[in-house]
Write a protein that holds these residues in place. Structure first.
Motif, PDB file in Angstrom:
ATOM      1  N   PRO A 255      45.152  85.543  59.823  1.00  7.43           N
ATOM      2  CA  PRO A 255      43.977  85.571  60.665  1.00  7.43           C
ATOM      3  C   PRO A 255      43.448  87.119  60.700  1.00  7.43           C
ATOM      4  O   PRO A 255      44.242  88.232  60.210  1.00  7.43           O
ATOM      5  CB  PRO A 255      44.899  85.521  61.947  1.00  7.43           C
ATOM      6  N   VAL A 256      42.105  87.179  60.842  1.00 13.06           N
ATOM      7  CA  VAL A 256      41.460  88.601  60.945  1.00 13.06           C
ATOM      8  C   VAL A 256      40.652  88.634  62.328  1.00 13.06           C
ATOM      9  O   VAL A 256      40.315  87.786  62.930  1.00 13.06           O
ATOM     10  CB  VAL A 256      40.427  88.679  59.914  1.00 13.06           C
ATOM     11  N   ASP A 257      40.308  90.061  62.561  1.00 15.60           N
ATOM     12  CA  ASP A 257      39.677  90.380  63.634  1.00 15.60           C
ATOM     13  C   ASP A 257      38.226  90.529  63.410  1.00 15.60           C
ATOM     14  O   ASP A 257      37.754  91.686  63.405  1.00 15.60           O
ATOM     15  CB  ASP A 257      40.128  91.705  64.304  1.00 15.60           C
ATOM     16  N   GLN A 258      37.616  89.326  63.019  1.00 17.12           N
ATOM     17  CA  GLN A 258      36.180  89.432  63.008  1.00 17.12           C
ATOM     18  C   GLN A 258      35.539  88.064  63.636  1.00 17.12           C
ATOM     19  O   GLN A 258      36.179  87.476  64.060  1.00 17.12           O
ATOM     20  CB  GLN A 258      36.052  88.956  61.313  1.00 17.12           C
TER      21      GLN A 258
ATOM     22  N   VAL B 130      32.342  83.018  58.125  1.00 14.74           N
ATOM     23  CA  VAL B 130      31.616  81.755  57.402  1.00 14.74           C
ATOM     24  C   VAL B 130      30.973  82.284  56.287  1.00 14.74           C
ATOM     25  O   VAL B 130      30.822  81.772  55.183  1.00 14.74           O
ATOM     26  CB  VAL B 130      30.711  81.222  58.461  1.00 14.74           C
ATOM     27  N   ALA B 131      30.443  83.641  56.389  1.00 16.85           N
ATOM     28  CA  ALA B 131      29.601  84.356  55.266  1.00 16.85           C
ATOM     29  C   ALA B 131      30.395  84.699  54.159  1.00 16.85           C
ATOM     30  O   ALA B 131      29.908  84.640  52.912  1.00 16.85           O
ATOM     31  CB  ALA B 131      28.834  85.371  56.042  1.00 16.85           C
TER      32      ALA B 131
ATOM     33  N   GLU C 171      35.827  71.859  59.800  1.00 14.41           N
ATOM     34  CA  GLU C 171      35.349  73.150  59.677  1.00 14.41           C
ATOM     35  C   GLU C 171      36.561  73.979  59.821  1.00 14.41           C
ATOM     36  O   GLU C 171      36.555  75.139  59.174  1.00 14.41           O
ATOM     37  CB  GLU C 171      34.349  73.137  60.593  1.00 14.41           C
ATOM     38  N   GLN C 172      37.222  73.651  60.641  1.00 17.26           N
ATOM     39  CA  GLN C 172      38.437  74.626  60.884  1.00 17.26           C
ATOM     40  C   GLN C 172      39.247  74.889  59.628  1.00 17.26           C
ATOM     41  O   GLN C 172      39.782  75.889  59.256  1.00 17.26           O
ATOM     42  CB  GLN C 172      39.261  74.319  62.421  1.00 17.26           C
TER      43      GLN C 172
ATOM     44  N   ILE D 219      37.385  82.373  68.473  1.00 17.79           N
ATOM     45  CA  ILE D 219      36.003  82.819  68.319  1.00 17.79           C
ATOM     46  C   ILE D 219      35.163  81.579  67.803  1.00 17.79           C
ATOM     47  O   ILE D 219      33.848  81.975  67.647  1.00 17.79           O
ATOM     48  CB  ILE D 219      36.252  83.911  67.088  1.00 17.79           C
ATOM     49  N   GLY D 220      35.467  80.396  67.622  1.00 16.90           N
ATOM     50  CA  GLY D 220      34.823  79.468  67.283  1.00 16.90           C
ATOM     51  C   GLY D 220      35.160  78.205  67.788  1.00 16.90           C
ATOM     52  O   GLY D 220      35.803  77.231  67.244  1.00 16.90           O
TER      53      GLY D 220
END
Length: 552
Positions: free
Chosen positions: A92-95, A101-102, A70-71, A62-63
């Motif tokens: 891990p999340v499904d976002q 980041v927020a 940053e990772q 996703i990034g």
């Protein structure tokens, strides 16, 4: 002239106790000792401390444009000192990336996708098989399994050497060590690595037990310690070479090949390695023993006195000894129990210090070099102390000193690594000297027909201690002084027990178990018989020099 026992002691005096033949024999036995040292401690250099963290590449989906920093900030929590945790990560999340980041991530879990080693170190056991975090204890477990191989070797090669001879056992051990040693470099899994190391450990015992026995049985009384301790010095040199070899070769597979493959060169020389003449006589193979003794006399440029070889025959049919004889015979069970205890405590303190080389706070390569270098004067000094003070006093004092040094280390603060290292080197000196003394002492206490069986049993007790040593080190997580306190107190007890053993300095080896006497008692009887015969000769007005039993 009637020869005592098999008469080998008398013939060795005639052909030379430590002539060119025996010197070449000792030289031939040195090369395998270098390989033994490598396998004994090589794993210490294959599992270096390497910074690591969980593999969190899941966030790349996703990034994909995130930097490494940053990772890590998004996926790996920090410890109290602000460093990234090595054994946990955010779940891990499904976002989407913006939400992560927020709001950040809160739930943590153990590393589920392996580990990453940012410094890109050379291939090692640690990095290839992920011996970190929950798998970290596999390091100590694998060391214990290797030591278990040493135990199996004691059970197999000791009795086997007494049955089929010293030379075949050395040949088998060398071949298997080279085969499985090189094979370790190609293993695909860590459990296969441990299995191969177990086999190599068994061959290490086969070599370490049989080579000193062969040297002991070919040299005379006065040079016996010298022959054994020279091979022990080669073991010390092997440790020093290991420090240099591991410093220059950081890839663990290449290091394993470099340390294992050279043993195959030994096969070019194995054909000239003689069998033990003393063992041949105990097995009734008199003609073979005569040929070897004549060859030794020729190389030493000596001649065997006429008629001496013809009298080389057992006075009675010599039975093959068994492990039961060690406890069935009244004169052997005390020696067996005390020497087994001596080997146990000796091994415990020796490996307790040797396997702790990474924890003294100084450079591992320099510390290993010092540990190897200090063994040379330790082994050499035994040549003189065994002659000057005897076996019993030397064994007792060295064990007591080894224990006391370890007990002193328990009181050294953690912030003084130099003091701990210096004391550890002193402890390694006394433990190494004590181990060498044990090899010489055991070979002299046990009769020829069960010498390897008796030494094998003692070696078995030492290997049990070797298995325990890495596990005892794990007790340091409760208090750092506990392991050294155990390593120190055990040899003190063993040293006190050695006071009960007989002295064997200057005494010829006993060949069978039927006499019901220890070597010292045999010597006293020989001296008494010699004096009686001398008095009878004087009374009869005859010269009895040819009929007098030699005094050892």
């Amino acid at each position: 002239m009637q020869l005592p026992m098999s008469g080998i002691g008398e013939i060795l005096k005639a052909i030379g106790d430590f002539g060119p033949f025996q010197k070449w024999l000792v030289l031939l036995t040195l090369f395998p000792c270098l390989s033994v040292a490598f396998h004994q401690f090589c794993q210490l250099f294959m599992i270096p401390h390497v910074p690591h963290h969980c593999d969190t590449s899941w966030i790349r989906a996703i990034g994909p444009n995130l930097t490494e920093e940053e990772q890590l900030n998004l996926t790996v929590p920090r410890d109290a000192d602000g460093a990234y945790e090595q054994c946990s990560m955010y779940s891990p999340v499904d976002q989407d990336l913006g939400s992560i980041v927020a709001y950040g991530l809160n739930a943590t879990e153990k590393c589920s996708s392996g580990w990453v080693y940012p410094s890109a170190p050379p291939p090692s056991l640690l990095t290839e098989f992920d011996l970190v975090c929950d798998r970290k204890n596999l390091n100590d477990i694998s060391q214990s399994i290797y030591m278990m191989g040493l135990l199996f070797g004691s059970m197999i090669f000791g009795p086997l050497s007494d049955r089929i001879g010293r030379q075949p056992v050395i040949l088998i051990s060398v071949f298997l060590q080279g085969l499985f040693g090189v094979g370790i470099a190609f293993v695909p899994h860590f459990y296969v690595y441990m299995a191969f190391r177990c086999v190599v450990g068994a061959t290490v015992t086969g070599i370490a037990m049989t080579i000193p026995a062969l040297a002991t049985e070919w040299v005379g009384v006065s040079s016996r310690p010298k022959a054994v301790l020279i091979s022990h010095c080669a073991f010390a040199i092997g440790q020093m070479l290991l420090a240099g070899l591991s410093y220059g070769i950081r890839n663990w597979r290449l290091l394993e090949i470099a340390g294992s493959a050279p043993i195959f060169v030994y096969f070019f020389f194995i054909r000239v390695l003689p069998e033990s003449a003393r063992w041949l006589v105990t097995k009734g193979r008199i003609e073979e023993a005569k040929k070897l003794l004549q060859k030794a006399a020729s190389i030493n440029k000596r001649t065997v006195p006429p008629g001496l070889l013809e009298q080389l025959k057992p006075e009675t049919q010599t039975k093959s000894g068994s492990i039961l004889d060690l406890f069935r015979k009244k004169h052997l069970w005390k020696v067996t129990l005390i020497m087994s205890c001596t080997w146990f405590v000796n091994s415990l303190v020796y490996y307790g210090l040797s396997l702790n080389v990474t924890n003294f706070g100084l450079d591992i390569y320099l510390t290993q070099l010092a540990f190897g270098a200090v063994e040379i004067p330790a082994r050499v000094s035994c040549i003189f102390t065994l002659q000057w003070f005897g076996r019993k006093k030397t064994q007792t004092v060295l064990l007591l000193l080894s224990g006391l040094v370890c007990l002193i280390i328990t009181g050294i603060p953690e912030d003084q690594p130099m003091a701990s290292t210096v004391l550890a080197i002193i402890g390694k000196f006394t433990a190494s000297a004590s181990f060498s003394t044990s090899y010489v002492y055991s070979a002299e206490l046990f009769p020829t027909v069960i010498r390897q069986t008796g030494t094998g049993l003692c070696s078995m007790s030492a290997r049990v201690a070797g298995i325990m040593a890495p596990l005892i080190r794990l007790l340091g997580q409760y208090h750092r002084a506990i392991p050294m306190a155990i390593f120190g107190s055990a040899p003190v007890v063993g040293g006190l027990l050695c006071i009960l053993l007989p002295e064997t300095r200057g005494i010829d080896l006993v060949d069978d178990t039927e006499g019901g006497r220890l070597p010292a008692e045999v010597c006293e009887n020989a001296n008494s018989s010699s004096e009686n015969e001398h008095m009878q000769g004087k009374d009869g007005g005859q010269d009895n020099e040819d009929t007098k039993t030699t005094r050892f």
